[in-house]
Design a protein around this motif. Structure first.
Motif, mmCIF file in Angstrom:
data_model
loop_
_atom_site.group_PDB
_atom_site.id
_atom_site.type_symbol
_atom_site.label_atom_id
_atom_site.label_comp_id
_atom_site.label_asym_id
_atom_site.label_seq_id
_atom_site.Cartn_x
_atom_site.Cartn_y
_atom_site.Cartn_z
ATOM 1 N N LEU A 56 1.382 15.327 7.144
ATOM 2 C CA LEU A 56 -0.021 15.079 7.465
ATOM 3 C C LEU A 56 -0.441 13.675 7.026
ATOM 4 N N TYR A 57 -0.046 13.276 5.827
ATOM 5 C CA TYR A 57 -0.411 11.957 5.312
ATOM 6 C C TYR A 57 0.174 10.851 6.189
ATOM 7 N N LEU A 58 1.399 11.029 6.641
ATOM 8 C CA LEU A 58 2.024 10.063 7.546
ATOM 9 C C LEU A 58 1.215 9.939 8.836
ATOM 10 N N GLN A 59 0.792 11.059 9.391
ATOM 11 C CA GLN A 59 0.017 11.033 10.622
ATOM 12 C C GLN A 59 -1.303 10.282 10.425
ATOM 13 N N ILE A 60 -1.965 10.513 9.298
ATOM 14 C CA ILE A 60 -3.225 9.835 9.017
ATOM 15 C C ILE A 60 -2.999 8.337 8.844
ATOM 16 N N THR A 61 -1.935 7.951 8.142
ATOM 17 C CA THR A 61 -1.651 6.539 7.928
ATOM 18 C C THR A 61 -1.296 5.847 9.235
ATOM 19 N N GLU A 62 -0.587 6.527 10.107
ATOM 20 C CA GLU A 62 -0.316 5.968 11.435
ATOM 21 C C GLU A 62 -1.617 5.747 12.205
ATOM 22 N N GLY A 63 -2.592 6.646 12.016
ATOM 23 C CA GLY A 63 -3.890 6.474 12.654
ATOM 24 C C GLY A 63 -4.618 5.248 12.127
ATOM 25 N N VAL A 64 -4.513 4.997 10.823
ATOM 26 C CA VAL A 64 -5.112 3.794 10.237
ATOM 27 C C VAL A 64 -4.457 2.548 10.833
ATOM 28 N N LEU A 65 -3.133 2.565 10.927
ATOM 29 C CA LEU A 65 -2.416 1.409 11.459
ATOM 30 C C LEU A 65 -2.802 1.146 12.917
ATOM 31 N N GLU A 66 -2.930 2.196 13.715
ATOM 32 C CA GLU A 66 -3.344 2.027 15.106
ATOM 33 C C GLU A 66 -4.709 1.354 15.199
ATOM 34 N N ARG A 67 -5.641 1.759 14.344
ATOM 35 C CA ARG A 67 -6.976 1.154 14.360
ATOM 36 C C ARG A 67 -6.941 -0.286 13.871
ATOM 37 N N LEU A 68 -6.070 -0.582 12.931
ATOM 38 C CA LEU A 68 -5.920 -1.967 12.495
ATOM 39 C C LEU A 68 -5.410 -2.834 13.636
ATOM 40 N N TYR A 69 -4.390 -2.361 14.342
ATOM 41 C CA TYR A 69 -3.842 -3.122 15.459
ATOM 42 C C TYR A 69 -4.871 -3.287 16.577
ATOM 43 N N ALA A 70 -5.740 -2.287 16.724
ATOM 44 C CA ALA A 70 -6.745 -2.328 17.793
ATOM 45 C C ALA A 70 -7.989 -3.119 17.405
ATOM 46 N N GLY A 71 -8.030 -3.636 16.172
ATOM 47 C CA GLY A 71 -9.178 -4.414 15.735
ATOM 48 C C GLY A 71 -10.437 -3.594 15.537
ATOM 49 N N ARG A 72 -10.283 -2.355 15.123
ATOM 50 C CA ARG A 72 -11.432 -1.455 15.005
ATOM 51 C C ARG A 72 -12.188 -1.615 13.684
ATOM 52 N N PHE A 73 -11.621 -2.339 12.722
ATOM 53 C CA PHE A 73 -12.258 -2.464 11.413
ATOM 54 C C PHE A 73 -12.934 -3.819 11.261
ATOM 55 N N ALA A 74 -14.125 -3.806 10.678
ATOM 56 C CA ALA A 74 -14.859 -5.051 10.453
ATOM 57 C C ALA A 74 -14.190 -5.905 9.382
ATOM 58 N N ASP A 75 -13.560 -5.257 8.404
ATOM 59 C CA ASP A 75 -12.892 -5.972 7.315
ATOM 60 C C ASP A 75 -11.463 -5.425 7.188
ATOM 61 N N PRO A 76 -10.562 -5.872 8.073
ATOM 62 C CA PRO A 76 -9.196 -5.317 8.047
ATOM 63 C C PRO A 76 -8.462 -5.590 6.748
ATOM 64 N N ALA A 77 -8.798 -6.689 6.065
ATOM 65 C CA ALA A 77 -8.129 -6.969 4.789
ATOM 66 C C ALA A 77 -8.449 -5.880 3.770
ATOM 67 N N PHE A 78 -9.685 -5.398 3.801
ATOM 68 C CA PHE A 78 -10.082 -4.327 2.885
ATOM 69 C C PHE A 78 -9.312 -3.047 3.196
ATOM 70 N N LEU A 79 -9.293 -2.634 4.468
ATOM 71 C CA LEU A 79 -8.612 -1.381 4.813
ATOM 72 C C LEU A 79 -7.115 -1.469 4.552
ATOM 73 N N SER A 80 -6.536 -2.626 4.830
ATOM 74 C CA SER A 80 -5.100 -2.789 4.587
ATOM 75 C C SER A 80 -4.781 -2.671 3.107
ATOM 76 N N ARG A 81 -5.547 -3.360 2.267
ATOM 77 C CA ARG A 81 -5.307 -3.299 0.830
ATOM 78 C C ARG A 81 -5.543 -1.893 0.295
ATOM 79 N N LEU A 82 -6.606 -1.242 0.776
ATOM 80 C CA LEU A 82 -6.895 0.117 0.321
ATOM 81 C C LEU A 82 -5.758 1.056 0.695
ATOM 82 N N ASP A 83 -5.230 0.933 1.901
ATOM 83 C CA ASP A 83 -4.140 1.798 2.334
ATOM 84 C C ASP A 83 -2.923 1.621 1.424
ATOM 85 N N VAL A 84 -2.617 0.384 1.063
ATOM 86 C CA VAL A 84 -1.472 0.107 0.194
ATOM 87 C C VAL A 84 -1.708 0.667 -1.211
ATOM 88 N N GLU A 85 -2.902 0.434 -1.756
ATOM 89 C CA GLU A 85 -3.204 0.929 -3.096
ATOM 90 C C GLU A 85 -3.225 2.459 -3.135
#
Length: 256
Positions: A56-85
């Protein structure tokens, strides 16, 4: 390494846990490899509580990555760092458990102990993993992310709105949890007194992530007070471990 847990995949697990992913694609890669390893853990193979959560966690993380690639986040640096942390805390818990370290959080240890359990059920297992990762890990991942970026946890800003997008990814990934199962748990938890009552009300995934945001704000305010931070960490670990035990109890299987 804790051979009694990983058995024949001990070396593969050890190799995996020597790595520390530093971006979202690397997190997805490591979770994918971890899934392959977990699916080979005896005695159940392809069917253990941690495998259910990791899938389940893998599926959710893949969803985050898809939105990052699609430019859906206003602050992608924040979401990327949060995902890693966020992922780092999961892998840290696995390292601590593998090394039989007392530093393994109670809430994760409760799930890891159930890995060889032939009587587990997928929905309670996934719910217990979400509980550990969101109720306990997420507030600390947020604090580390804000510290890394030099920003503050401000409501209604770009980072907060990006953070809330994850609720939609959760909703798409866990229809089995959000349809019926967690509603029945809400009735149970609402009958309990004390702090547990605050964890599980309304739409469970959304509410729990909002609680994590508020807990991150609380931790942020005390970030220079290590003793207070340690007390809050112990408190969050204790109450999330209590909820995890309920989710993994026979009652959890009954409600599924």
């Amino acid at each position: 390494m804790n051979q009694s847990v990983w058995g024949p995949v001990q070396q593969d697990m050890h190799h995996l846990l020597t790595r520390h992913p530093d971006d979202v694609p690397a997190v997805v890669e490591q979770l994918t490899e971890l899934q392959r390893i977990l699916d080979r853990v005896p005695p159940l193979l392809h069917d253990n509580p941690l495998s259910d959560f990791n899938r389940l966690y893998l599926q959710i993380t893949e969803g985050v990555l898809e939105r990052l690639y699609a430019g859906r986040f206003a602050d992608p640096a924040f979401l990327s760092r949060l995902d890693v942390e966020f992922a780092a805390r999961y892998f840290d818990a696995l390292r601590a458990w593998s090394d039989a370290s007392p530093r393994c959080p109670q809430v994760w240890a409760g799930l890891f102990r159930r890995i060889p359990d032939p009587g587990h059920h997928p929905l309670p297992a996934a719910g217990a993993g979400i509980n550990a990762h969101v109720n306990f890990d997420l507030p600390f991942a947020l604090v580390t992310t804000f510290d890394h970026l030099g920003t503050d946890p401000i409501d209604d800003g770009d980072q907060h709105h990006d953070y809330l997008q994850i609720n939609a990814i959760f909703a798409a990934a866990v229809p089995g949890l959000s349809t019926g199962y967690l509603d029945r748990w809400q009735v149970l938890i609402d009958t309990m007194s004390g702090t547990l009552d605050d964890w599980w009300q309304g739409d469970a995934e959304t509410y729990t992530r909002n609680v994590a945001w508020r807990n991150a704000q609380k931790l942020w305010s005390m970030r220079h007070d290590m003793a207070a931070t340690d007390r809050e960490r112990a408190h969050l670990d204790r109450i999330s471990a209590d909820l995890g035990r309920l989710l993994l109890s026979p009652l959890g299987a009954f409600l599924q």
